[in-house]
Write a protein that holds these residues in place. Structure first.
Motif, PDB file in Angstrom:
ATOM      1  N   VAL A 101     -34.716  15.717 -43.590  1.00 53.96           N
ATOM      2  CA  VAL A 101     -34.054  14.406 -43.610  1.00 53.96           C
ATOM      3  C   VAL A 101     -32.937  14.396 -44.641  1.00 53.96           C
ATOM      4  CG1 VAL A 101     -34.390  11.940 -44.061  1.00 53.96           C
ATOM      5  CG2 VAL A 101     -36.112  13.220 -42.774  1.00 53.96           C
ATOM      6  N   ALA A 102     -33.163  15.070 -45.759  1.00 53.46           N
ATOM      7  CA  ALA A 102     -32.141  15.116 -46.807  1.00 53.46           C
ATOM      8  C   ALA A 102     -30.877  15.833 -46.347  1.00 53.46           C
ATOM      9  CB  ALA A 102     -32.705  15.806 -48.056  1.00 53.46           C
ATOM     10  N   HIS A 103     -30.991  16.621 -45.296  1.00 59.16           N
ATOM     11  CA  HIS A 103     -29.840  17.337 -44.751  1.00 59.16           C
ATOM     12  C   HIS A 103     -29.280  16.634 -43.517  1.00 59.16           C
ATOM     13  CE1 HIS A 103     -30.425  20.891 -47.352  1.00 59.16           C
ATOM     14  NE2 HIS A 103     -31.707  20.580 -47.254  1.00 59.16           N
ATOM     15  N   GLY A 104     -29.656  15.366 -43.358  1.00 61.95           N
ATOM     16  CA  GLY A 104     -29.157  14.593 -42.225  1.00 61.95           C
ATOM     17  C   GLY A 104     -29.951  14.775 -40.954  1.00 61.95           C
ATOM     18  N   GLY A 105     -31.109  15.380 -41.057  1.00 61.69           N
ATOM     19  CA  GLY A 105     -31.902  15.657 -39.864  1.00 61.69           C
ATOM     20  C   GLY A 105     -32.532  14.407 -39.272  1.00 61.69           C
ATOM     21  N   VAL A 106     -32.603  14.380 -37.948  1.00 62.42           N
ATOM     22  CA  VAL A 106     -33.280  13.317 -37.202  1.00 62.42           C
ATOM     23  C   VAL A 106     -34.497  13.937 -36.528  1.00 62.42           C
ATOM     24  CG1 VAL A 106     -33.106  11.676 -35.287  1.00 62.42           C
ATOM     25  CG2 VAL A 106     -31.146  12.057 -36.801  1.00 62.42           C
ATOM     26  N   THR A 107     -35.682  13.353 -36.773  1.00 63.31           N
ATOM     27  CA  THR A 107     -36.902  13.883 -36.180  1.00 63.31           C
ATOM     28  C   THR A 107     -37.140  13.258 -34.813  1.00 63.31           C
ATOM     29  OG1 THR A 107     -37.931  14.267 -38.334  1.00 63.31           O
ATOM     30  CG2 THR A 107     -39.399  14.104 -36.438  1.00 63.31           C
ATOM     31  N   VAL A 108     -37.385  14.103 -33.834  1.00 60.97           N
ATOM     32  CA  VAL A 108     -37.751  13.664 -32.488  1.00 60.97           C
ATOM     33  C   VAL A 108     -39.165  14.180 -32.231  1.00 60.97           C
ATOM     34  CG1 VAL A 108     -37.222  13.758 -30.025  1.00 60.97           C
ATOM     35  CG2 VAL A 108     -35.357  13.731 -31.717  1.00 60.97           C
ATOM     36  N   ALA A 109     -40.124  13.275 -32.211  1.00 58.43           N
ATOM     37  CA  ALA A 109     -41.516  13.669 -31.974  1.00 58.43           C
ATOM     38  C   ALA A 109     -41.696  14.039 -30.504  1.00 58.43           C
ATOM     39  CB  ALA A 109     -42.459  12.533 -32.353  1.00 58.43           C
ATOM     40  N   VAL A 110     -42.314  15.177 -30.268  1.00 56.29           N
ATOM     41  CA  VAL A 110     -42.555  15.645 -28.901  1.00 56.29           C
ATOM     42  C   VAL A 110     -44.047  15.526 -28.630  1.00 56.29           C
ATOM     43  CG1 VAL A 110     -42.253  17.518 -27.255  1.00 56.29           C
ATOM     44  CG2 VAL A 110     -40.636  17.244 -29.149  1.00 56.29           C
ATOM     45  N   ASP A 111     -44.379  14.645 -27.722  1.00 51.84           N
ATOM     46  CA  ASP A 111     -45.774  14.389 -27.382  1.00 51.84           C
ATOM     47  C   ASP A 111     -46.067  14.954 -26.001  1.00 51.84           C
ATOM     48  OD1 ASP A 111     -48.343  13.477 -27.575  1.00 51.84           O
ATOM     49  OD2 ASP A 111     -47.824  11.375 -27.891  1.00 51.84           O
ATOM     50  N   VAL A 112     -47.291  14.752 -25.548  1.00 56.42           N
ATOM     51  CA  VAL A 112     -47.668  15.201 -24.208  1.00 56.42           C
ATOM     52  C   VAL A 112     -46.887  14.418 -23.159  1.00 56.42           C
ATOM     53  CG1 VAL A 112     -49.964  15.885 -24.960  1.00 56.42           C
ATOM     54  CG2 VAL A 112     -49.596  13.561 -24.147  1.00 56.42           C
ATOM     55  N   VAL A 113     -46.812  14.951 -21.961  1.00 53.89           N
ATOM     56  CA  VAL A 113     -46.095  14.273 -20.882  1.00 53.89           C
ATOM     57  C   VAL A 113     -47.049  13.345 -20.146  1.00 53.89           C
ATOM     58  CG1 VAL A 113     -44.418  16.118 -20.617  1.00 53.89           C
ATOM     59  CG2 VAL A 113     -46.507  16.168 -19.252  1.00 53.89           C
ATOM     60  N   SER A 114     -46.496  12.396 -19.423  1.00 53.08           N
ATOM     61  CA  SER A 114     -47.305  11.416 -18.707  1.00 53.08           C
ATOM     62  C   SER A 114     -48.030  12.053 -17.535  1.00 53.08           C
ATOM     63  CB  SER A 114     -46.419  10.287 -18.195  1.00 53.08           C
ATOM     64  OG  SER A 114     -45.571  10.765 -17.163  1.00 53.08           O
ATOM     65  N   SER A 115     -48.979  11.319 -16.987  1.00 50.81           N
ATOM     66  CA  SER A 115     -49.734  11.811 -15.833  1.00 50.81           C
ATOM     67  C   SER A 115     -48.813  12.043 -14.644  1.00 50.81           C
ATOM     68  CB  SER A 115     -50.832  10.808 -15.479  1.00 50.81           C
ATOM     69  OG  SER A 115     -51.617  11.274 -14.410  1.00 50.81           O
ATOM     70  N   ASP A 116     -47.857  11.131 -14.429  1.00 42.64           N
ATOM     71  CA  ASP A 116     -46.932  11.283 -13.303  1.00 42.64           C
ATOM     72  C   ASP A 116     -46.078  12.534 -13.458  1.00 42.64           C
ATOM     73  OD1 ASP A 116     -47.858   9.014 -12.054  1.00 42.64           O
ATOM     74  OD2 ASP A 116     -46.286   7.706 -12.852  1.00 42.64           O
ATOM     75  N   VAL A 117     -45.571  12.773 -14.660  1.00 37.88           N
ATOM     76  CA  VAL A 117     -44.762  13.964 -14.899  1.00 37.88           C
ATOM     77  C   VAL A 117     -45.615  15.223 -14.749  1.00 37.88           C
ATOM     78  CG1 VAL A 117     -43.442  15.241 -16.642  1.00 37.88           C
ATOM     79  CG2 VAL A 117     -43.089  12.785 -16.348  1.00 37.88           C
ATOM     80  N   SER A 118     -46.865  15.155 -15.194  1.00 40.83           N
ATOM     81  CA  SER A 118     -47.767  16.308 -15.046  1.00 40.83           C
ATOM     82  C   SER A 118     -47.950  16.674 -13.582  1.00 40.83           C
ATOM     83  CB  SER A 118     -49.126  15.986 -15.680  1.00 40.83           C
ATOM     84  OG  SER A 118     -49.012  15.759 -17.067  1.00 40.83           O
ATOM     85  N   VAL A 119     -48.151  15.682 -12.742  1.00 40.55           N
ATOM     86  CA  VAL A 119     -48.302  15.932 -11.309  1.00 40.55           C
ATOM     87  C   VAL A 119     -47.013  16.498 -10.731  1.00 40.55           C
ATOM     88  CG1 VAL A 119     -48.705  14.832  -9.067  1.00 40.55           C
ATOM     89  CG2 VAL A 119     -50.108  14.190 -11.033  1.00 40.55           C
ATOM     90  N   GLU A 120     -45.868  15.982 -11.192  1.00 44.23           N
ATOM     91  CA  GLU A 120     -44.575  16.494 -10.737  1.00 44.23           C
ATOM     92  C   GLU A 120     -44.414  17.965 -11.115  1.00 44.23           C
ATOM     93  OE1 GLU A 120     -40.628  16.692  -9.279  1.00 44.23           O
ATOM     94  OE2 GLU A 120     -42.245  15.257  -8.913  1.00 44.23           O
ATOM     95  N   LEU A 121     -44.809  18.334 -12.333  1.00 41.68           N
ATOM     96  CA  LEU A 121     -44.730  19.730 -12.752  1.00 41.68           C
ATOM     97  C   LEU A 121     -45.617  20.622 -11.893  1.00 41.68           C
ATOM     98  CD1 LEU A 121     -44.771  19.324 -16.646  1.00 41.68           C
ATOM     99  CD2 LEU A 121     -42.913  20.273 -15.278  1.00 41.68           C
ATOM    100  N   LEU A 122     -46.828  20.150 -11.609  1.00 36.03           N
ATOM    101  CA  LEU A 122     -47.727  20.924 -10.748  1.00 36.03           C
ATOM    102  C   LEU A 122     -47.120  21.114  -9.370  1.00 36.03           C
ATOM    103  CD1 LEU A 122     -51.250  19.438 -11.614  1.00 36.03           C
ATOM    104  CD2 LEU A 122     -50.468  21.767 -12.027  1.00 36.03           C
ATOM    105  N   GLY A 123     -46.555  20.042  -8.837  1.00 36.74           N
ATOM    106  CA  GLY A 123     -45.961  20.122  -7.512  1.00 36.74           C
ATOM    107  C   GLY A 123     -44.819  21.118  -7.447  1.00 36.74           C
ATOM    108  N   ARG A 124     -43.990  21.150  -8.467  1.00 32.12           N
ATOM    109  CA  ARG A 124     -42.862  22.093  -8.484  1.00 32.12           C
ATOM    110  C   ARG A 124     -43.353  23.527  -8.571  1.00 32.12           C
ATOM    111  NH1 ARG A 124     -37.966  19.741 -12.262  1.00 32.12           N
ATOM    112  NH2 ARG A 124     -37.611  17.807 -11.111  1.00 32.12           N
ATOM    113  N   ALA A 125     -44.434  23.747  -9.291  1.00 29.34           N
ATOM    114  CA  ALA A 125     -44.912  25.110  -9.521  1.00 29.34           C
ATOM    115  C   ALA A 125     -45.768  25.644  -8.375  1.00 29.34           C
ATOM    116  CB  ALA A 125     -45.708  25.165 -10.829  1.00 29.34           C
ATOM    117  N   VAL A 126     -46.613  24.815  -7.774  1.00 26.68           N
ATOM    118  CA  VAL A 126     -47.550  25.306  -6.750  1.00 26.68           C
ATOM    119  C   VAL A 126     -47.157  24.874  -5.343  1.00 26.68           C
ATOM    120  CG1 VAL A 126     -49.396  25.216  -8.453  1.00 26.68           C
ATOM    121  CG2 VAL A 126     -49.148  23.327  -6.851  1.00 26.68           C
ATOM    122  N   GLY A 127     -46.134  24.035  -5.241  1.00 29.29           N
ATOM    123  CA  GLY A 127     -45.719  23.555  -3.931  1.00 29.29           C
ATOM    124  C   GLY A 127     -46.113  22.104  -3.736  1.00 29.29           C
TER     125      GLY A 127
END
Length: 699
Positions: free
Chosen positions: A196-222
């Motif tokens: 932060v002292a160097h001007g940094g902005v923190t972006v917290a990366v959390d788990v993805v939603s259930s809908d996005v999880s299903v979308e990822l599965l669909g793209r990978a397995v069909g």
């Protein structure tokens, strides 16, 4: 000048890393200005094939890294647990914004969790300089020299740098380019607040939603496989907890087995004991467990021990108090370890002093506890946590319901009823989890103590589904314990919920059971409570004469034994039953006596209900002005923050009387408030109240 007959060749004897000037004889000074001109670096890994979602994080990166008028490089830290997809997010964003940095994109793996330990700045700077086209032979040996050369080469350039898997702020600072036109993304499992002292902005990366999880599965397995088994796809997404590494491992397994149903893998993951073992790559060199192991190995010893013990914790959220009980240490020491765990993104801290686990991380912590903690220590930790909640809940309930009979001394730790009820409500899921754990381990006395401590919450705030489910366990626990006195109390308290949810007939049998057991052991208090419950149940069923008899028998027991609060309550119940039989003078007398007695013992809620009861008598007589006045006076002592469950029926009655008086706007406001209260409590009276609100005529 060449001599006649001579031939001059223009050759370089060895490779050099920059422009070359060859001359013969030169008269005067020579000034050469040049720099290394290697190819524009494009070092980013390929963009992830199945990237989806992350709109919020992508927008946050755009805001952090693309603003104008900067005096220093734009800097963003992507912080989150291992396997959550920080690097994929950074690479995807940088590829999508590559035109913003025409001078190139550099990548460096800082190897915070590499087998040889974090990479040193001198090593990373060497790689970055080489990426900028500097030959190895021209790279200076010392860190300060390399940092200076790096700053010189990046000065004025529009360049992007991805510093992946950083271990510390100190590791990063010497790697920041000099140009304000440049941008840096740092990924780390730690929070690195020093950036932060160097001007940094923190972006917290959390788990993805259930809908996005299903979308990822669909793209990978069909997509067709997900479409054929939508419920199994959703189950897989939920069992992976939105953790990208888990989703990718599952998808890879399914992609290589095109004939496997999704339900098969979902069934494997459903078993908590086997879930981590099932989330392994084909070559077993990558797994969710190994990913978490890497983060765990970097924890201080005290934090690592607390992490293991938290894996045994029955609840969902936790604070320093229960963490101290688990670890058998002070709250200050627990807070220090919790901070270390949060800083390493091994636990989450959505609010102040409230922490939680991702489901898969919790399973990892529990597995470590089972591997490394002796059985006696594991048992001590669990029951210390349960006992902590038992004692705190009893203290809260003693403030929420101060006039209720107690069984043994209870310490008071809460300033007022609202604070006590708020704590019980905030911790209700943890209290119920502790109760269920106690039941599964046959700690029946603990089950009953916890259910008893939840009475104030259920009485004033509703939570009817939890009341029903925990009540059934408490009754069974009391029965199995062989203590008839406890059985009477638990049956009486569990039966009361049927009256609240509009099922009075269902309360009759348990109240009769409590009455029989109480009489068999001479428990006058339990007998009086059972008679009161039978009166309320038959009253709600429309059997007023029978209800009045039960009420009067209960009233006699309370008066005989000097229980003033019980007497005040029964006088109010009798008032309503007598009003129902149109015995208005007698009803008004009972309400008046109830209000005076309640006031004398400081029971403002009972007093308020008696005053509101007088309002119903006035309304039945047609004295609408007096009825409105009494009902409003009653409401003043039933604030929604304390007694929403008691306030809502009074609001409904006031709405009815206001409507009869022609104040339809006032009626609508009361019904709207009652509806909000019922909705917040998931009360079955919601639809009835909503229908009445819609039918209120306009002014």
């Amino acid at each position: 000048m060449d001599r006649p007959g001579q031939h001059t060749t223009n050759e370089i004897s060895h490779h050099v890393g920059g422009p070359v000037v060859q001359t013969g004889v030169v008269h005067g000074d020579i000034h050469l200005h040049g720099h290394h001109r290697g190819p524009v670096p494009r070092q980013l890994p390929p963009s992830p094939a199945h990237f989806s979602g992350r709109t919020g994080e992508l927008n946050a990166l755009t805001d952090a890294l693309t603003g104008a008028n900067r005096e220093a490089p734009a800097l963003a830290l992507l912080s989150g647990p291992g396997g959550v997809g920080k690097t994929a997010l950074a690479v995807h964003w940088l590829h999508s914004a590559s035109e913003r940095w025409p001078d190139g994109q550099l990548y460096a793996n800082l190897s915070a969790h590499g087998p040889g330990g974090p990479a040193t700045p001198v090593e990373i700077l060497g790689d970055l300089l080489h990426g900028l086209g500097v030959p190895s032979s021209d790279i200076p040996p010392r860190t300060t020299q390399r940092a200076a050369a790096y700053r010189s080469l990046t000065a004025g350039k529009a360049i992007a740098v991805l510093l992946d898997d950083a271990a510390s702020t100190e590791q990063v600072t010497s790697l920041l380019p000099a140009s304000p036109k440049s941008a840096v993304i740092v990924t780390s499992r730690r929070r690195l607040g020093g950036l932060v002292a160097h001007g940094g902005v923190t972006v917290a990366v959390d788990v993805v939603s259930s809908d996005v999880s299903v979308e990822l599965l669909g793209r990978a397995v069909g997509r067709e496989r997900v479409t054929v088994e939508p419920e199994s796809a959703r189950n897989l997404a939920d069992l992976c907890g939105g953790m990208p590494i888990a989703l990718h491992l599952v998808a890879a397994r399914l992609a290589t087995r095109p004939h496997w149903p999704l339900a098969r893998v979902a069934a494997e993951l459903a078993d908590e004991r086997r879930r981590l073992q099932a989330l392994v790559g084909e070559d077993e060199t990558s797994s969710v467990e190994m990913c978490f192991d890497v983060s765990y190995r970097g924890l201080p010893p005290a934090a690592a021990r607390l992490y293991r013990l938290l894996g045994l914790y029955p609840g969902t959220e936790f604070g320093p108090g229960v963490a101290a009980a688990l670890a058998d240490t002070s709250e200050a020491e627990a807070e220090h370890s919790l901070a270390a765990l949060a800083d390493a993104n091994m636990i989450t801290d959505a609010t102040f002093d409230r922490y939680g686990f991702h489901d898969l991380v919790r399973l990892h912590a529990r597995r470590l506890a089972e591997q490394r903690e002796p059985e006696a220590e594991r048992q001590r930790a669990v029951w210390s946590a349960v006992s902590y909640y038992r004692d705190r809940a009893a203290a809260a309930d003693s403030v929420a319901t101060p006039l209720r009979p107690r069984h043994g001394p209870v310490p008071t730790e809460f300033g007022d009823r609202v604070a006590a009820l708020d704590w019980l409500e905030r911790e209700s899921s943890n209290l119920i989890a502790c109760l269920r754990t106690a039941f599964s381990h046959r700690r029946y006395e603990l089950v009953c103590r916890l259910f008893d401590a939840l009475w104030g919450l259920f009485l004033y705030r509703g939570h009817y589904e939890e009341w029903i489910s925990t009540g059934a366990l408490a009754v069974e626990a009391a029965t199995l314990s062989g203590d008839p006195g406890t059985e009477v109390r638990m049956v009486n308290q569990a039966a009361a919920v049927h009256l609240r949810v509009g099922q009075p007939a269902a309360a009759l049998e348990p109240y009769r059971r409590a009455l029989d057991v109480a009489r068999s052991i001479g428990d006058w208090s339990g007998e009086a409570t059972a008679l009161e419950g039978l009166g309320a149940a038959t009253h709600a069923c429309g059997r007023l004469a029978e209800a009045i008899e039960y009420y009067r028998d209960a009233l006699e027991l309370n008066e005989t034994h000097g229980r003033r609060r019980g007497t005040a309550l029964l006088l109010g119940y009798l008032g309503h039953a007598l009003a129902g039989q149109r015995e208005f003078e007698a009803a008004a007398d009972h309400f008046g006596r109830s209000a005076r007695l309640a006031a004398s013992i400081g029971d403002v809620h009972c007093q308020a209900q008696a005053i509101a009861g007088l309002g119903t008598v006035h309304a039945a007589r047609g004295a609408l002005t007096e009825a409105i006045s009494a009902l409003r006076r009653g409401l003043k002592s039933l604030p929604s923050s304390e007694a929403a469950a008691l306030r809502a029926p009074v609001l409904e009655k006031l709405a009815e009387v206001l409507s009869d008086s022609g104040d339809h706007e006032g009626a609508r406001r009361c019904r709207a408030e009652a509806l909000a209260a019922y909705t917040s409590m998931n009360d079955p009276r919601v639809e009835r109240t909503r229908t009445r609100a819609r039918s209120t005529p306009p002014d």
